[in-house]
Design an enzyme around this catalytic site. Structure first.
Site, PDB file in Angstrom:
ATOM      1  N   ASN A   9       0.926  -1.037   0.020  1.00 27.35           N
ATOM      2  CA  ASN A   9       0.239   0.109  -0.252  1.00 27.35           C
ATOM      3  C   ASN A   9       0.924   1.513   0.130  1.00 27.35           C
ATOM      4  O   ASN A   9       1.397   1.514   0.926  1.00 27.35           O
ATOM      5  CB  ASN A   9      -0.884   0.014   1.377  1.00 27.35           C
ATOM      6  CG  ASN A   9      -1.768   1.269   1.227  1.00 27.35           C
ATOM      7  OD1 ASN A   9      -1.813   2.034   0.596  1.00 27.35           O
ATOM      8  ND2 ASN A   9      -2.520   1.261   2.534  1.00 27.35           N
ATOM      9  N   TRP A  10       1.000   1.670  -1.029  1.00 26.76           N
ATOM     10  CA  TRP A  10       1.795   3.059  -1.420  1.00 26.76           C
ATOM     11  C   TRP A  10       1.239   4.189  -0.526  1.00 26.76           C
ATOM     12  O   TRP A  10       1.902   5.268  -0.517  1.00 26.76           O
ATOM     13  CB  TRP A  10       2.314   3.153  -2.789  1.00 26.76           C
ATOM     14  CG  TRP A  10       3.036   2.297  -3.411  1.00 26.76           C
ATOM     15  CD1 TRP A  10       3.405   1.123  -3.027  1.00 26.76           C
ATOM     16  CD2 TRP A  10       3.489   2.230  -4.881  1.00 26.76           C
ATOM     17  NE1 TRP A  10       4.282   0.371  -3.908  1.00 26.76           N
ATOM     18  CE2 TRP A  10       4.303   1.264  -4.942  1.00 26.76           C
ATOM     19  CE3 TRP A  10       3.449   3.201  -5.817  1.00 26.76           C
ATOM     20  CZ2 TRP A  10       5.103   0.917  -6.220  1.00 26.76           C
ATOM     21  CZ3 TRP A  10       4.334   2.824  -7.007  1.00 26.76           C
ATOM     22  CH2 TRP A  10       4.952   1.769  -7.017  1.00 26.76           C
ATOM     23  N   LYS A  11      -0.064   4.314  -0.412  1.00 25.52           N
ATOM     24  CA  LYS A  11      -0.506   5.378   0.345  1.00 25.52           C
ATOM     25  C   LYS A  11      -0.564   6.791  -0.522  1.00 25.52           C
ATOM     26  O   LYS A  11      -0.254   6.639  -1.656  1.00 25.52           O
ATOM     27  CB  LYS A  11      -0.203   5.672   1.663  1.00 25.52           C
ATOM     28  CG  LYS A  11      -0.234   4.337   2.529  1.00 25.52           C
ATOM     29  CD  LYS A  11       0.190   4.553   4.167  1.00 25.52           C
ATOM     30  CE  LYS A  11       0.177   3.119   4.797  1.00 25.52           C
ATOM     31  NZ  LYS A  11       0.189   3.458   6.130  1.00 25.52           N
ATOM     32  N   HIS A  94      -9.294   0.620   4.953  1.00 23.85           N
ATOM     33  CA  HIS A  94      -8.076   0.878   5.847  1.00 23.85           C
ATOM     34  C   HIS A  94      -8.177   1.940   6.906  1.00 23.85           C
ATOM     35  O   HIS A  94      -9.069   2.898   6.845  1.00 23.85           O
ATOM     36  CB  HIS A  94      -7.250   1.718   4.843  1.00 23.85           C
ATOM     37  CG  HIS A  94      -5.745   1.719   5.121  1.00 23.85           C
ATOM     38  ND1 HIS A  94      -5.147   2.582   6.046  1.00 23.85           N
ATOM     39  CD2 HIS A  94      -4.553   0.816   5.056  1.00 23.85           C
ATOM     40  CE1 HIS A  94      -4.079   2.394   6.471  1.00 23.85           C
ATOM     41  NE2 HIS A  94      -3.458   0.931   5.822  1.00 23.85           N
ATOM     42  N   GLU A  96      -6.666   4.365   8.010  1.00 27.48           N
ATOM     43  CA  GLU A  96      -6.630   5.784   7.632  1.00 27.48           C
ATOM     44  C   GLU A  96      -7.780   6.322   7.053  1.00 27.48           C
ATOM     45  O   GLU A  96      -8.143   7.389   7.180  1.00 27.48           O
ATOM     46  CB  GLU A  96      -5.473   6.130   6.949  1.00 27.48           C
ATOM     47  CG  GLU A  96      -4.088   5.794   7.574  1.00 27.48           C
ATOM     48  CD  GLU A  96      -2.847   5.168   6.673  1.00 27.48           C
ATOM     49  OE1 GLU A  96      -2.803   5.405   5.631  1.00 27.48           O
ATOM     50  OE2 GLU A  96      -2.043   4.855   7.522  1.00 27.48           O
ATOM     51  N   GLU A 166      -5.305  -5.461  10.398  1.00 26.64           N
ATOM     52  CA  GLU A 166      -4.240  -4.518  10.659  1.00 26.64           C
ATOM     53  C   GLU A 166      -4.539  -3.829  12.080  1.00 26.64           C
ATOM     54  O   GLU A 166      -5.330  -2.655  12.102  1.00 26.64           O
ATOM     55  CB  GLU A 166      -4.339  -3.282   9.615  1.00 26.64           C
ATOM     56  CG  GLU A 166      -3.996  -3.896   8.304  1.00 26.64           C
ATOM     57  CD  GLU A 166      -3.538  -2.995   7.427  1.00 26.64           C
ATOM     58  OE1 GLU A 166      -2.153  -3.062   7.029  1.00 26.64           O
ATOM     59  OE2 GLU A 166      -4.123  -2.053   7.160  1.00 26.64           O
ATOM     60  N   GLY A 172       2.447   1.690  10.831  1.00 24.35           N
ATOM     61  CA  GLY A 172       3.340   2.732  10.704  1.00 24.35           C
ATOM     62  C   GLY A 172       4.081   3.244  12.108  1.00 24.35           C
ATOM     63  O   GLY A 172       4.555   4.298  12.087  1.00 24.35           O
ATOM     64  N   SER A 212       3.642  -2.556  10.511  1.00 21.04           N
ATOM     65  CA  SER A 212       5.274  -2.840  10.281  1.00 21.04           C
ATOM     66  C   SER A 212       5.489  -3.920  10.368  1.00 21.04           C
ATOM     67  O   SER A 212       6.707  -4.339  10.632  1.00 21.04           O
ATOM     68  CB  SER A 212       5.467  -2.124  11.793  1.00 21.04           C
ATOM     69  OG  SER A 212       4.927  -0.668  12.181  1.00 21.04           O
ATOM     70  N   GLY A 233       2.858  -1.349   4.322  1.00 24.78           N
ATOM     71  CA  GLY A 233       3.037   0.155   4.110  1.00 24.78           C
ATOM     72  C   GLY A 233       4.195   0.606   3.771  1.00 24.78           C
ATOM     73  O   GLY A 233       4.892   0.641   2.598  1.00 24.78           O
ATOM     74  N   GLY A 234       5.238   1.152   4.786  1.00 26.90           N
ATOM     75  CA  GLY A 234       6.403   1.829   4.626  1.00 26.90           C
ATOM     76  C   GLY A 234       7.322   1.113   4.074  1.00 26.90           C
ATOM     77  O   GLY A 234       7.872   1.272   2.968  1.00 26.90           O
TER      78      GLY A 234
HETATM   79  C1  PEP Z   1      -0.674  -0.170   6.298  1.00 25.86           C
HETATM   80  O1  PEP Z   1      -0.897   1.211   6.043  1.00 25.86           O
HETATM   81  O2  PEP Z   1      -1.575  -0.761   5.874  1.00 25.86           O
HETATM   82  C2  PEP Z   1       0.610  -0.633   6.978  1.00 25.86           C
HETATM   83  C3  PEP Z   1       0.415  -1.993   7.260  1.00 25.86           C
HETATM   84  O3  PEP Z   1       1.524   0.100   7.075  1.00 25.86           O
HETATM   85  P1  PEP Z   1       3.052  -0.080   7.578  1.00 25.86           P
HETATM   86  O4  PEP Z   1       3.488  -1.293   7.188  1.00 25.86           O
HETATM   87  O5  PEP Z   1       3.713   1.147   7.451  1.00 25.86           O
HETATM   88  O6  PEP Z   1       2.633  -0.137   9.008  1.00 25.86           O
END
Ligand code: PEP
Length: 249
Positions: A9-11, A94, A96, A166, A172, A212, A233-234
Site C-alpha cells: 500500500n503506497w498510500k 483501511h 486511515e 491491521e 506505521g 510494520s 505500508g512503509g
Molecule cells: C498499512 O498502512 O496498511 C500498513 C500496514 O503500514 P505499515 O506497514 O507502514 O505499518
C-alpha cells in the site's frame, strides 16, 4: 486452496516519476515469487502502473473507491473508473480511511457491495485501536467490524474477499503484533467466518496481516498457519525491502 498474498500500500506517496522508478525496480525481481504480489499506487498513477505491469505478475490495485457508479461526488472515483484503467482489486476500510475520512461500517458495506457488483476483488481492512487491546476488547471490535460489513454477503461473494487484519497500534509505528498475537487473531477470524459460513469459505479466504511488517519480521509472521501474507505500508516503498518481504514465503 487459499493464496498467499503480499500487497504494498503506497498510500499518498510516489509521483509519476517515482512510480515508474519503483515499478522498474520491482518488475524483474518478482517473476519467481511464491506469493501473489500486488501494489497500490495513488489514483493518478494507476493507468501508467497498469500499462507498465501488463506482462508482469504484479497486480496493480486501488487504495479506495466510492460506492456510487457516477454522479455528484466531487473528488471521488468509482468501480467502473478503476476497471477502465485495468484495476480489478481495491483496498477498502483501511484504518486511515476510517480515521481521517470518517468511513463507517455503513459506508464500507456500500463500498464492498459496489465493488463486488462490479466483479472486483476487495482487500477488506479492519483492526483494533491500542485502547481496545489494552482493555482486552480487541476480539469484540474485530468481530463487529467484519460482521457489520461482510456477514450479509452470499457465500459465493467470498471468492472475491481478502481479509487484512491491521491492528491500528501497529500501523506505521514500528511496533508489530507478535507472531503469536497475529496467529491468535487470524485463527479467531477464520473461526468467525467458519461459524457464519462453512469450511470451504473459511479455508479458502486469505487473511493478511498488516502493521510494520519488514524484512526482519516477515518470515516469522508469515510462518503462522492462519497468516496468508501481508499488507505492507512503509516497507513497500523500497524495492529491496518489499522484495525481501515477498520472498519471505
Ligand atoms: C498499512 O498502512 O496498511 C500498513 C500496514 O503500514 P505499515 O506497514 O507502514 O505499518
Amino acid at each position: 486452496m487459499r493464496k498467499n498474498i503480499v500487497a504494498g500500500n503506497w498510500k499518498m506517496n510516489n509521483d509519476l516519476a517515482a512510480t515508474k522508478t519503483l515499478i522498474s525496480e520491482l518488475e524483474n525481481q518478482v517473476k519467481t515469487s511464491e506469493a501473489e504480489v500486488m501494489i497500490a499506487p495513488t489514483f493518478t498513477n494507476l493507468l501508467e502502473a497498469s500499462k507498465l505491469l501488463k506482462d508482469c505478475n504484479i497486480e496493480v490495485i486501488a487504495q479506495n473507491m466510492h460506492f456510487a457508479e457516477n454522479g455528484a461526488y466531487t473528488g471521488e472515483i468509482s468501480a467502473s473508473m478503476l476497471k477502465s484503467v485495468g484495476v480489478t482489486t481495491v483496498i477498502l476500510g483501511h484504518s486511515e480511511r476510517r480515521e481521517y475520512f470518517n468511513e463507517t461500517d455503513e459506508i464500507l458495506k456500500q463500498k464492498v457491495e459496489a465493488a463486488l457488483e462490479n466483479n472486483m476483488r476487495v482487500v477488506f481492512c479492519f483492526g483494533e485501536q491500542l485502547e481496545d487491546r489494552k482493555s482486552e476488547n480487541h476480539f469484540n471490535i474485530v468481530e463487529g467490524q467484519i460482521k457489520n460489513v461482510l456477514f450479509h454477503l452470499e457465500t459465493e461473494a467470498w471468492k472475491n474477499i481478502v481479509l487484512a487484519y491491521e491492528p491500528v497500534w501497529a500501523i506505521g509505528t514500528g511496533e508489530t503484533a507478535s507472531p503469536e498475537q497475529a496467529q491468535e487473531m487470524h485463527k479467531f477470524i477464520r473461526g468467525l467466518v467458519n461459524s457464519n459460513y462453512n469450511d470451504i469459505v473459511s479455508e479458502n479466504v486469505s487473511i493478511l496481516y498488516g502493521g510494520s511488517v519488514k524484512p526482519a519480521n516477515a518470515k516469522e509472521i508469515f510462518s503462522n498457519p492462519d497468516v496468508d501474507g501481508g499488507l505492507i505500508g512503509g516497507a513497500a516503498l523500497n524495492a529491496e525491502s518489499f522484495m525481501a518481504i515477498v520472498n519471505a514465503f
